[in-house]
Structure formats: structure tokens, C-alpha cells
Design a protein around this motif. Structure first.
Motif, short mmCIF file in Angstrom:
data_model
loop_
_atom_site.label_atom_id
_atom_site.label_comp_id
_atom_site.label_asym_id
_atom_site.label_seq_id
_atom_site.Cartn_x
_atom_site.Cartn_y
_atom_site.Cartn_z
N TYR A 1 45.07 -73.96 -120.17
CA TYR A 1 44.16 -73.57 -119.08
C TYR A 1 44.40 -74.49 -117.90
CZ TYR A 1 40.10 -72.97 -116.17
OH TYR A 1 39.29 -72.75 -115.08
N GLY A 2 44.48 -73.93 -116.71
CA GLY A 2 44.82 -74.74 -115.54
C GLY A 2 43.96 -74.51 -114.33
N GLY A 3 42.65 -74.65 -114.45
CA GLY A 3 41.81 -74.46 -113.27
C GLY A 3 40.66 -75.44 -113.21
N SER A 4 40.87 -76.59 -112.59
CA SER A 4 39.83 -77.61 -112.42
C SER A 4 39.24 -78.10 -113.73
CB SER A 4 38.71 -77.10 -111.49
OG SER A 4 39.20 -76.87 -110.20
N ALA A 5 40.09 -78.23 -114.75
CA ALA A 5 39.64 -78.86 -115.98
C ALA A 5 39.48 -80.36 -115.73
CB ALA A 5 40.65 -78.63 -117.10
N ASN A 6 38.45 -80.94 -116.33
CA ASN A 6 38.18 -82.36 -116.11
C ASN A 6 37.61 -83.00 -117.37
OD1 ASN A 6 35.28 -81.82 -116.13
ND2 ASN A 6 35.59 -80.94 -114.09
N ALA A 7 37.30 -84.28 -117.26
CA ALA A 7 36.84 -85.02 -118.44
C ALA A 7 35.52 -84.48 -118.97
CB ALA A 7 36.71 -86.50 -118.09
N GLN A 8 34.73 -83.84 -118.12
CA GLN A 8 33.43 -83.34 -118.54
C GLN A 8 33.52 -82.00 -119.28
OE1 GLN A 8 33.86 -84.79 -115.28
NE2 GLN A 8 33.16 -86.61 -116.40
N ASN A 9 34.46 -81.15 -118.89
CA ASN A 9 34.49 -79.81 -119.49
C ASN A 9 35.64 -79.58 -120.45
OD1 ASN A 9 36.79 -79.25 -117.87
ND2 ASN A 9 35.54 -78.41 -116.22
N ALA A 10 36.55 -80.56 -120.57
CA ALA A 10 37.77 -80.34 -121.37
C ALA A 10 37.45 -80.08 -122.84
CB ALA A 10 38.70 -81.54 -121.24
N ARG A 11 36.51 -80.81 -123.40
CA ARG A 11 36.24 -80.66 -124.83
C ARG A 11 35.77 -79.24 -125.15
NH1 ARG A 11 35.87 -84.45 -128.63
NH2 ARG A 11 35.79 -86.08 -127.04
N GLU A 12 34.90 -78.70 -124.30
CA GLU A 12 34.42 -77.34 -124.52
C GLU A 12 35.53 -76.31 -124.32
OE1 GLU A 12 30.99 -74.20 -122.93
OE2 GLU A 12 30.96 -76.30 -122.26
N LEU A 13 36.33 -76.50 -123.28
CA LEU A 13 37.43 -75.57 -123.02
C LEU A 13 38.45 -75.60 -124.15
CD1 LEU A 13 38.04 -76.24 -119.21
CD2 LEU A 13 37.46 -74.02 -120.20
N PHE A 14 38.86 -76.80 -124.55
CA PHE A 14 39.88 -76.94 -125.57
C PHE A 14 39.37 -76.55 -126.96
CE2 PHE A 14 42.11 -80.59 -123.05
CZ PHE A 14 42.35 -79.71 -122.01
N GLY A 15 38.07 -76.45 -127.08
CA GLY A 15 37.49 -76.04 -128.35
C GLY A 15 37.57 -74.55 -128.61
N GLN A 16 37.98 -73.78 -127.59
CA GLN A 16 38.12 -72.33 -127.77
C GLN A 16 39.36 -72.04 -128.61
OE1 GLN A 16 35.55 -70.36 -126.63
NE2 GLN A 16 34.77 -72.41 -126.20
N PRO A 17 39.31 -71.03 -129.46
CA PRO A 17 40.40 -70.80 -130.42
C PRO A 17 41.76 -70.50 -129.81
CG PRO A 17 38.79 -69.01 -130.48
CD PRO A 17 38.18 -70.11 -129.68
N ASP A 18 41.79 -69.95 -128.59
CA ASP A 18 43.07 -69.58 -127.98
C ASP A 18 43.45 -70.47 -126.80
OD1 ASP A 18 44.09 -67.20 -129.46
OD2 ASP A 18 42.11 -66.43 -128.95
N VAL A 19 42.68 -71.53 -126.54
CA VAL A 19 42.98 -72.48 -125.48
C VAL A 19 43.62 -73.71 -126.11
CG1 VAL A 19 42.08 -73.89 -123.59
CG2 VAL A 19 41.07 -71.63 -124.06
N ASP A 20 44.88 -73.95 -125.80
CA ASP A 20 45.67 -74.98 -126.49
C ASP A 20 45.87 -76.24 -125.68
OD1 ASP A 20 46.09 -73.13 -128.64
OD2 ASP A 20 47.64 -72.16 -127.42
N GLY A 21 45.09 -76.41 -124.62
CA GLY A 21 45.23 -77.59 -123.78
C GLY A 21 45.09 -77.23 -122.33
N GLY A 22 45.57 -78.12 -121.45
CA GLY A 22 45.36 -77.90 -120.03
C GLY A 22 46.52 -78.35 -119.17
N LEU A 23 46.67 -77.65 -118.04
CA LEU A 23 47.55 -78.09 -116.95
C LEU A 23 46.61 -78.70 -115.92
CD1 LEU A 23 50.31 -78.27 -115.58
CD2 LEU A 23 49.95 -75.95 -114.71
N ILE A 24 46.61 -80.03 -115.83
CA ILE A 24 45.58 -80.76 -115.11
C ILE A 24 46.11 -81.21 -113.75
CG2 ILE A 24 43.92 -82.65 -115.27
CD1 ILE A 24 43.78 -80.61 -117.59
N GLY A 25 45.33 -80.95 -112.71
CA GLY A 25 45.71 -81.36 -111.36
C GLY A 25 45.05 -82.66 -110.96
N GLY A 26 43.96 -82.57 -110.19
CA GLY A 26 43.33 -83.76 -109.63
C GLY A 26 42.95 -84.81 -110.65
N ALA A 27 42.44 -84.39 -111.81
CA ALA A 27 42.00 -85.35 -112.81
C ALA A 27 43.16 -86.14 -113.43
CB ALA A 27 41.21 -84.64 -113.92
#
Length: 254
Positions: free
Chosen positions: A214-240
Motif C-alpha cells: 500500500y502506498g498512500g500516506s502510510a505512517n507510524a500511526q496507521n501502518a499496523r492496522e493497514l498491514f494487518g489486512q490479509p492482502d496488504v503485504d507492506g507499504g511503499l512509504i514516502g514522507g515517513a
């Protein structure tokens, strides 16, 4: 089991000195964390920093080197460009392709990206191939048709063996650098759709083995919830990814 990946895209940020300092901080922080064998970290700095940062990363061994772009030709009279083969020669392992900023500002289309994709694969590198819809497309309820077309035109011409090397990054354009983030449910819905399209184009095994970030404004606050989804395997992180503590907290979300 497919890999979980956290990839930091620095874009056109950082001076050389600041970049070296940032990588040293991240390397020290990550070295102290226990990461599963299934988790990879990638840093994609500006091209002038690749060689020096690559040497720092090889010492720690916890983080892999990525590039933000490459030219579609192996060599030639292309002033200012960098080839996949040249990237490979300085230790690059991943190359970001099709980022919305490249598509928008540099007018990269499916035909050009197809050529770049082939060049990256031929050099033995792994592409992180970006797809994503604009706010107008989402509001018009055309997200899935748009993404299906990007996948078909951008990736699904690859052989099974070639496709096995691809990482996909879903980046909703309306959430990049805006502070807006897709909800975990929205991200999961799209990632599941992407996996379904892969299964149709290839097979169920390919769909299950493909890492989708997932690559849309993922950050330290929301990453755990996003990455906890069964088909989300991590993030393409910009500003953070430009802040060592924030980036490390995102990595620790696994």
C-alpha cells in the motif's frame, strides 16, 4: 509464503550528508529489532547517493537498496539517464516503476513502462510496479475498471517466470502527500481485487505469492492496522521514510 516489504521512497529529498546520516540511524534501529525472515526493508534514495548508501547497507545486511527509476535502454546517448544494468552494478536490487508522479509529470505511459519493466527484469532486478487511481476516478466509481486496465496493460504481458519477480504497489493518487489515507477496509478491498486479477491472468498460486504494497500516506500511526489486512503485504512509504524513528516504527508494525 509471500514477502512482507516496507520500502522507503525518498523522492527528490535529502542532501548526501543527511541521507548517509538517516541510513545510519535506520540501520542501527533496525539491527536492534527482531524481524522475521519473511520481512524485507528497502530504501530508494536519489540516484547520486546509491553507491555510498549501498555500501552502508551491505554492512548491516538488514536493508536492501532500491532505485526510483531507470531508463528503458541498456546503454546509449541518453544524457542524464541511468540504465538498469548500471543500477545493478552498484548493488541495487529493486526499482520503482510507474509511480504516479512519473506518470503525471514525465508522461510515462503503458508502452514506455513495459519497456522499462523488461529492462529491469533483464538486469536481474525486481520491479516495484505502481498502480493507482485519481480522486476523480474514485468519485466516478471507476476505480476497479481503471486498475484492471493498468494491470493488464502494464504487467500481464509478462511470462509467469517474469511476473514472479514483480512487487505491486497500490498507491491511490488522492492519498499521496495529501495526508489522506485509504481506510484499512478500502485498502483491503483494492488489494483483494488486485490479487483476483492476478489469479485470472496467471493462476491462484501466482496471486497468493505476489507481494502487494500500500502506498498512500502510510505512517507510524496507521501502518499496523493497514498491514494487518490479509492482502496488504507492506507499504511503499514516502514522507515517513525520511524520519528514522517513524520509518522504524512502520517496519516494527509486522
Amino acid at each position: 509464503m509471500r514477502k512482507n516489504i516496507v520500502a522507503g521512497n525518498w523522492k527528490m529529498n535529502m542532501t548526501y550528508q543527511d541521507g548517509l546520516a538517516l541510513v545510519s540511524e535506520i540501520t542501527n534501529m533496525v539491527a536492534d529489532e527482531t524481524l522475521g525472515a519473511n520481512v524485507e526493508v528497502v530504501i530508494a534514495p536519489p540516484a547520486p547517493f546509491l553507491h555510498s548508501i549501498g555500501k552502508l547497507l551491505s554492512e548491516g545486511g538488514r536493508i536492501h537498496l532500491g532505485a526510483q527509476n531507470c531508463h528503458q535502454k541498456e546503454s546509449g546517448a541518453f544524457t542524464g539517464e541511468v540504465s538498469a544494468k548500471q543500477l545493478q552494478s552498484v548493488g541495487v536490487e529493486y526499482v520503482i516503476l510507474g509511480h504516479s508522479e512519473r506518470r503525471q509529470y514525465f508522461h510515462e505511459d503503458d508502452e514506455l513502462l513495459s519497456q522499462k519493466l523488461k529492462a529491469v527484469l533483464a538486469a536481474g532486478l525486481k520491479p516495484i510496479f505502481c498502480i493507482g487511481e485519481s480522486l476523480e476516478t474514485r468519485e466516478a466509481d471507476e476505480t476497479f475498471d481503471f486498475l484492471a486496465a493498468q494491470l493488464k496493460n502494464g504487467l500481464f504481458h509478462l511470462s509467469n517466470e517474469e511476473f514472479d519477480q514483480v512487487v505491486i504497489a497500490y498507491e491511490p493518487i488522492w492519498a499521496i502527500g495529501t495526508g489522506k489515507t485509504a481506510t484499512s477496509e478500502q485498502a483491503q478491498e483494492v488489494h483483494a481485487f488486485i490479487r483476483e486479477q492476478i489469479a485470472r491472468a496467471y493462476d491462484a498460486e501466482a496471486a497468493q505469492n505476489t507481494t502487494i504494497l500500500y502506498g498512500g500516506s502510510a505512517n507510524a500511526q496507521n501502518a499496523r492496522e493497514l498491514f494487518g489486512q490479509p492482502d496488504v503485504d507492506g507499504g511503499l512509504i514516502g514522507g515517513a521514510s525520511l524520519k528514522s524513528r517513524d520509518f522504524t516504527e512502520i517496519i516494527k508494525s509486522f
